[in-house]
Structures are given as structure tokens and as C-alpha cells.
Write an enzyme that holds these catalytic residues in place. Structure first.
Site, PDB file in Angstrom:
ATOM      1  N   HIS A 189      -3.019   6.034 -15.096  1.00 17.64           N
ATOM      2  CA  HIS A 189      -3.243   7.263 -14.123  1.00 17.64           C
ATOM      3  C   HIS A 189      -3.944   8.435 -14.845  1.00 17.64           C
ATOM      4  CE1 HIS A 189       0.119   8.277 -16.799  1.00 17.64           C
ATOM      5  NE2 HIS A 189      -0.196   9.545 -16.401  1.00 17.64           N
ATOM      6  N   ASP A 245       2.303  18.324 -23.149  1.00 22.49           N
ATOM      7  CA  ASP A 245       1.111  18.806 -22.990  1.00 22.49           C
ATOM      8  C   ASP A 245       0.588  18.935 -21.503  1.00 22.49           C
ATOM      9  OD1 ASP A 245       1.040  16.177 -22.315  1.00 22.49           O
ATOM     10  OD2 ASP A 245       0.102  15.431 -24.126  1.00 22.49           O
ATOM     11  N   HIS A 257       0.748   5.206  -9.311  1.00 20.59           N
ATOM     12  CA  HIS A 257       0.994   6.561  -9.415  1.00 20.59           C
ATOM     13  C   HIS A 257       1.134   7.280  -8.006  1.00 20.59           C
ATOM     14  CE1 HIS A 257       0.419  10.685 -11.208  1.00 20.59           C
ATOM     15  NE2 HIS A 257       1.130  10.071 -12.197  1.00 20.59           N
ATOM     16  N   GLU A 278       8.226  17.648 -28.583  1.00 19.44           N
ATOM     17  CA  GLU A 278       7.258  16.575 -28.346  1.00 19.44           C
ATOM     18  C   GLU A 278       5.940  17.668 -29.064  1.00 19.44           C
ATOM     19  OE1 GLU A 278       4.761  14.631 -25.649  1.00 19.44           O
ATOM     20  OE2 GLU A 278       6.380  13.002 -25.840  1.00 19.44           O
ATOM     21  N   GLU A 298      -4.853  17.617 -21.956  1.00 24.24           N
ATOM     22  CA  GLU A 298      -3.716  17.647 -22.589  1.00 24.24           C
ATOM     23  C   GLU A 298      -4.012  18.042 -24.035  1.00 24.24           C
ATOM     24  OE1 GLU A 298      -4.713  15.134 -20.759  1.00 24.24           O
ATOM     25  OE2 GLU A 298      -2.778  14.869 -19.038  1.00 24.24           O
ATOM     26  N   ARG A 342      -6.145  11.381 -16.232  1.00 29.53           N
ATOM     27  CA  ARG A 342      -7.442  11.721 -15.737  1.00 29.53           C
ATOM     28  C   ARG A 342      -8.742  11.153 -16.432  1.00 29.53           C
ATOM     29  NH1 ARG A 342      -8.522  17.238 -13.122  1.00 29.53           N
ATOM     30  NH2 ARG A 342      -6.031  17.322 -12.973  1.00 29.53           N
TER      31      ARG A 342
END
Ligand code: UDP
Length: 376
Positions: A201, A95, A234, A117, A131, A203
Site C-alpha cells: 500500500h 512518521d 488497503h 518509534e 515518511e 505511496r
């Protein structure tokens, strides 16, 4: 059959490497890896670790541009790339912006799309952002949907995807764990200590949630004297800076990473608990029997929560600290969550995908032959 595999982030590389290997091992398939370089450094690190040399690398999208502008850059380059490569099928995974751009570029060129997926949903376009939106778009465009679980397959059916195009395969991320982790020893730990691993990490946690969690880690360290906390940072420079500002120099807290994939798995194997907002980590930790506290309000991976090996704890300082301390001070309660099971697959998803694509190839060839006969 030329199969373009489009990937540009760390998790895409981890999860598409077994698909490339499974297709490469079968006669009649020519996998062609197109690297979008979306996460330039992490992508390169993981490609190198897993021994993949991309057949084509696009120019990395500019860091200082907006999400939409970066998307447009990737999409534009992919359109040109697909025009040159002329694959028979495009495979995308998950995604990310690369996933959606890959599917849209293929759609625009009338190239069939396979989505690995497929079917993960929160049914809330705001979380995770972007996503959820990207995977809904791909769910509309894909011809073949490789769902990791029955729940993901149900989500696709709810959105109108025909049952004949949905295949429950397991998650290829579990294949990568199986192929990589077998020979890996857990990272050593000082006697009498227990380790927890933390990643954060996504958003939606770039706001003050990050500091809330970092403060919770200090609380946990203060309450549990035998715990070592390893924060796996990250590559994102802004996030790293905030993590270092809060945690650097704190006793029994280490900041490491980004780690090479096998090193990350070795660390994960050595932990009693993991705190994470990562999708891949929610899938990997249960394979090792490591309970996951999910640092999010909702997850599209409810299978682990339903199986009792993961729990949603949000990102508030008090809640994260309380739940972690509870499991660290009541070993019996932690043990209940520490069952090694794999709600996301048995490690042979890529083989199933290759099998479906073999049948698909045979059907396409037959259809092509009959179309030619009819035309002739
Ligand atoms: N990972 C890694 N090194 C690290 C942290 C994570 O190789 O330092 C791997 C991890 O094993 C998993 C994947 O990266 O396979 C998860 O990626 P990430 O958390 O960036 O993305 P998400 O899964 O949330 O999309």
C-alpha cells in the site's frame, strides 16, 4: 499531567493504544486522545476494535487535496485543538502526516513533545516518501525520543540528538501483538495447503510496481500447486480497484480486508510466508516466526533483515516470484528464516515509556516548583 496523544492512521492507533493504557493505569496522568482522522475509515475501524473512544475528533482532511494541503488542514486543526486542550505534553508516533503536524503544532505552542518509534531512518528522503522527511522533522523537534531498538537510537545520535533524551524501549507495536494475539487461533486452512499473505500500500509502490507484484503473485500461484495467496487490500479505493482488476476470480487467490486487527493477526499466524511493504507487518510477522519478504528496495527496519527473518526483494515481477518460489519449494531454506524472535521488542515498550514519563513528570514538577520559588 495531561498528555495529548495525537493519532490518525491505523498503525498509530495500534501502536499508541498500549501507551494510552499504560499512562491511564498510572496515577497522575490524564491521557487525552486527539484523532486527526487522517485515514478516516481505517482509523475508526481500529479505534473501535481496540475499544478507544477519542476525546476529540478533528474533521477528516479532504481526500481530493494534495499532500501539502491535507497536512495544512491537519496542522491548522491541531493548533486550535492544542490551544483548547492545553496539554502538558504531546505524544506522537511514527512518521505520518499526523505525526509531523502534531509535533509542529506542539512546537509552535511551546508544548514538549515525546516521539514514539523514534529514530527509524533510511537516510534517503525519497524513500519512503513522505515518511522519511516527516520523521526527520519530528526528530529535530521532539524533547523525548522513544527509540524501538539500539539501531534507531544510534540513528538519532548521528543526527545530533543528546543521549539524555533517547530511551530504547522496544516497539509498542509488539506490545499490541502481545496483548491481542495471545488468545487468537490461527485462521483455519484447507488440509494440505500452505498460505501466504500479501499487503502492498505504500505511496512509493503506487506506480507500476503494484502490477509487477500482482503479476508475480499469479506466477507464484502457477508454480506452487499447494499455495493459497491472501491479498489483504488497503482501504485506498484506487489501489483496491487495481488489485481487483488483476486478481479477482483467480483460483487460489483471495482478496480480503481491510481486516480488523485481531483478524489480521489470526491470518498472519496461519501463514508460511508474508510479502509486504508495511512497516508494522515487518515488526509483527517475526513474533510469529513468519518470514517476511519486504516488497521494497530499502527498509528502515533492518533489524529483521540483520536477524535473518526478513529479506528485501524489491518489487520486480521476476525477483519477487523467484524468491517466493525458492522459499516455498525449499522448506529447509524457509525454516532458516522462520525463527520466532522479535527484533523490535519484548512487548513491554509502553511500560518503559510510562516509566520515563513518570520520571519526566517528577522532574518537570520539581523544576516548576523551583521556578515559582525563585519568582516568589
Ligand atoms: N492491519 C490490520 N488490518 C489489515 C492490515 C493491517 O489491522 O487489514 C494492521 C497490522 O497488523 C499492523 C498495521 O495494521 O499493525 C500496519 O498498518 P499499515 O500496513 O497500514 O501501515 P504501516 O505499518 O506500513 O505504516
Amino acid at each position: 499531567m495531561k498528555v495529548a496523544i495525537v493519532a490518525g492512521t491505523r498503525p498509530e492507533v495500534v501502536k499508541l493504544a498500549p501507551v494510552r493504557a499504560a499512562l491511564g493505569a498510572r496515577p497522575g496522568f490524564e491521557p487525552f486522545w486527539i484523532s486527526t482522522e487522517q485515514q478516516s475509515a481505517l482509523n475508526s475501524q481500529t479505534l473501535e476494535t481496540l475499544g478507544i473512544v477519542p476525546d476529540m475528533r478533528l474533521a477528516p482532511p479532504a481526500d481530493d487535496r494534495s499532500l501539502g494541503s491535507r497536512f495544512a488542514q491537519v496542522m491548522d486543526q491541531l493548533d486550535t485543538a492544542l490551544g483548547e486542550v492545553r496539554p502538558d505534553l504531546v505524544v506522537v508516533q511514527g512518521d505520518t502526516s499526523s505525526t509531523a503536524a502534531g509535533a509542529m503544532a506542539a512546537f509552535a505552542r511551546r508544548i514538549p513533545i515525546a516521539h514514539v518509534e523514534a529514530g527509524l531512518r533510511t537516510f534517503n528522503l525519497a524513500t519512503p516518501f513522505p515518511e522519511e522527511g516527516w520523521r526527520c522533522v519530528v526528530g529535530q523537534l521532539a524533547d523525548l525520543h522513544f527509540a524501538p531498538t539500539g539501531l534507531a537510537a544510534e540513528n538519532l545520535a548521528r543526527q545530533g540528538v543528546g543521549a539524555d533524551r533517547i530511551f530504547v524501549t522496544g516497539n509498542t507495536g509488539v506490545d499490541s501483538v502481545r496483548l491481542t494475539a495471545a488468545g487468537i487461533a490461527p485462521e483455519p486452512l484447507a488440509p494440505g495447503m500452505r498460505r501466504i499473505l500479501v499487503t502492498l500500500h505504500r505511496r512509493e509502490n503506487w506506480n507500476s510496481s503494484l502490477e509487477q507484484v500482482l503479476d508475480a503473485l499469479l506466477d507464484i500461484r502457477d508454480h506452487v500447486p499447494d499455495v493459497e495467496i491472501v491479498f489483504v487490500a488497503h482501504a485506498n479505493p484506487a489501489l483496491r480497484q487495481r488489485v481487483f482488476a488483476r486478481l479477482l476470480g483467480e483460483s487460489r487467490i483471495r482478496i480480503v480486508g481491510p481486516l480488523e486487527y485481531p483478524d489480521f493477526l489470526a491470518l498472519l499466524k496461519s501463514c508460511v510466508l508474508v510479502l509486504s511493504d508495511s512497516g508494522g507487518v515487518q515488526e509483527e510477522a517475526p513474533v510469529f516466526g513468519v518470514p517476511v519478504l519486504v516488497l521494497r528496495e530499502s527498509t528502515e527496519r533492518m533489524e529483521a533483515v540483520n536477524a535473518g527473518v526478513a529479506r528485501l526483494v524489491g518489487v520486480g515481477r521476476a525477483g519477487v516470484a523467484a524468491e517466493t518460489c525458492r522459499l516455498l519449494t525449499h522448506e529447509g531454506q524457509r525454516q532458516v528464516m522462520a525463527r520466532a524472535l522479535s527484533p523490535f521488542g519484548d512487548g513491554y515498550a509502553a511500560e518503559r515509556i510510562a516509566e520515563v514519563l513518570t520520571r519526566y513528570q517528577a522532574t518537570s514538577l520539581a523544576a516548576g516548583r523551583s521556578a515559582r520559588l525563585n519568582a516568589g
